[in-house]
Write a protein that holds these residues in place. Structure first.
Motif, mmCIF file in Angstrom:
data_model
loop_
_atom_site.group_PDB
_atom_site.id
_atom_site.type_symbol
_atom_site.label_atom_id
_atom_site.label_comp_id
_atom_site.label_asym_id
_atom_site.label_seq_id
_atom_site.Cartn_x
_atom_site.Cartn_y
_atom_site.Cartn_z
ATOM 1 N N ARG A 186 5.950 -6.128 5.520
ATOM 2 C CA ARG A 186 5.966 -4.755 5.029
ATOM 3 C C ARG A 186 5.845 -3.782 6.200
ATOM 4 O O ARG A 186 5.050 -3.979 7.097
ATOM 5 C CB ARG A 186 4.799 -4.554 4.060
ATOM 6 N N HIS A 187 6.662 -2.742 6.173
ATOM 7 C CA HIS A 187 6.686 -1.801 7.295
ATOM 8 C C HIS A 187 6.441 -0.361 6.845
ATOM 9 O O HIS A 187 7.020 0.560 7.403
ATOM 10 C CB HIS A 187 8.022 -1.895 8.032
ATOM 11 N N ARG A 188 5.602 -0.182 5.847
ATOM 12 C CA ARG A 188 5.238 1.179 5.467
ATOM 13 C C ARG A 188 4.505 1.843 6.621
ATOM 14 O O ARG A 188 3.779 1.179 7.372
ATOM 15 C CB ARG A 188 4.337 1.171 4.233
ATOM 16 N N PRO A 189 4.657 3.155 6.796
ATOM 17 C CA PRO A 189 3.931 3.823 7.876
ATOM 18 C C PRO A 189 2.436 3.542 7.791
ATOM 19 O O PRO A 189 1.825 3.646 6.723
ATOM 20 C CB PRO A 189 4.247 5.305 7.631
ATOM 21 N N LEU A 190 1.837 3.180 8.926
ATOM 22 C CA LEU A 190 0.426 2.809 8.933
ATOM 23 C C LEU A 190 -0.473 3.979 8.564
ATOM 24 O O LEU A 190 -1.527 3.792 7.960
ATOM 25 C CB LEU A 190 0.055 2.266 10.310
ATOM 26 N N LYS A 191 -0.044 5.184 8.914
ATOM 27 C CA LYS A 191 -0.830 6.362 8.535
ATOM 28 C C LYS A 191 -0.916 6.452 7.014
ATOM 29 O O LYS A 191 -1.980 6.745 6.460
ATOM 30 C CB LYS A 191 -0.191 7.628 9.106
ATOM 31 N N ASP A 192 0.202 6.176 6.334
ATOM 32 C CA ASP A 192 0.213 6.217 4.873
ATOM 33 C C ASP A 192 -0.673 5.126 4.287
ATOM 34 O O ASP A 192 -1.376 5.341 3.289
ATOM 35 C CB ASP A 192 1.639 6.064 4.343
ATOM 36 N N GLN A 193 -0.640 3.940 4.888
ATOM 37 C CA GLN A 193 -1.481 2.844 4.392
ATOM 38 C C GLN A 193 -2.957 3.194 4.546
ATOM 39 O O GLN A 193 -3.758 2.936 3.630
ATOM 40 C CB GLN A 193 -1.160 1.550 5.135
ATOM 41 N N ALA A 194 -3.317 3.746 5.685
ATOM 42 C CA ALA A 194 -4.713 4.141 5.893
ATOM 43 C C ALA A 194 -5.125 5.207 4.891
ATOM 44 O O ALA A 194 -6.226 5.153 4.319
ATOM 45 C CB ALA A 194 -4.900 4.653 7.320
ATOM 46 N N GLU A 195 -4.232 6.163 4.640
ATOM 47 C CA GLU A 195 -4.519 7.215 3.661
ATOM 48 C C GLU A 195 -4.715 6.617 2.271
ATOM 49 O O GLU A 195 -5.619 7.019 1.533
ATOM 50 C CB GLU A 195 -3.376 8.237 3.635
ATOM 51 N N ASP A 196 -3.867 5.660 1.894
ATOM 52 C CA ASP A 196 -3.965 5.042 0.566
ATOM 53 C C ASP A 196 -5.291 4.315 0.393
ATOM 54 O O ASP A 196 -5.963 4.446 -0.641
ATOM 55 C CB ASP A 196 -2.809 4.059 0.343
#
Length: 220
Positions: A186-196
């Motif tokens: 999975r290559h979702r932006p890491l910033k978005d993952q941290a936010e989630d």
């Protein structure tokens, strides 16, 4: 030909005091990559030596056994992770610092996926170890985060629940996300993952109305 005295011999080119450390790092770099690619059972120390252009005995001079070499590579990966998260710039707001640390954690394993592989292999091949390297090293960080949560609770910004509970849940979410990224690609932006992750931790999934309804139900 005149024979040099011991004092004269010592005046030759000085030994590089950093050479041993550099050689050790080069061996661990190669070992981490090859163990990750081939798996622990299928990796021969000779292959690691060949990639470095040195003899097998040179590797064993630094690491007496294949087990010692593998576990040193795992431990080095964890120390690098601790450095990466520890290097996050301290924010005035500890919650913002937490967000940046989660992002740094996920970024580390995205940049060095071989270390995720080594953690998996350690668990599979060294089940007799009392405590895997990951959890042993993470304990070093616990007092830092515990102190942050204590301050947040004292300031009325975090619910007064056992800190161990908070740290376990947050740690499991981040750890699980790392492995999901690794296995799924999975290559979702890491910033978005941290936010989630932190949005769910900070705010939960229930609306204020539902939380009040459940609170009333618990009292009845």
């Amino acid at each position: 030909m005149a024979t040099r005295t011991p004092q004269q011999k010592l005046r030759g080119r000085p030994r590089d005091p950093n050479r041993t450390a550099r050689c050790r790092e080069e061996i661990l770099d190669s070992a981490a990559r090859i163990f990750a690619e081939n798996g622990y059972p299928h990796t021969d120390v000779q292959v690691i030596a060949d990639t470095l252009g040195v003899g097998k005995g040179t590797v064993y001079r630094y690491f007496p056994t294949k087990d010692a070499l593998f576990l040193a590579a795992v431990d080095r990966g964890m120390m690098r992770l601790i450095e990466a998260t520890g290097d996050v710039k301290q924010s005035r707001d500890p919650l913002e610092h937490m967000r940046d640390a989660v992002k740094a954690y996920l970024s580390f394993f995205q940049e060095y996926p071989e270390f995720a592989e080594l953690l998996i292999q350690e668990r599979a091949e060294f089940r007799d170890r009392k405590e895997p390297t990951y959890f042993a090293r993470q304990k070093v960080q616990e007092p830092i985060w515990r102190a942050q949560f204590e301050r947040l609770i004292a300031a009325g910004r975090v619910r007064d629940v056992p800190i161990e509970r908070i740290m376990n849940v947050l740690g499991d979410l981040v750890y699980g996300t790392m492995f999901t990224n690794h296995f799924s690609g999975r290559h979702r932006p890491l910033k978005d993952q941290a936010e989630d992750i932190l949005d769910v931790v900070f705010h939960g999934i229930l609306t204020p109305a539902e939380r009040r309804r459940r609170a009333r139900g618990a009292k009845s």
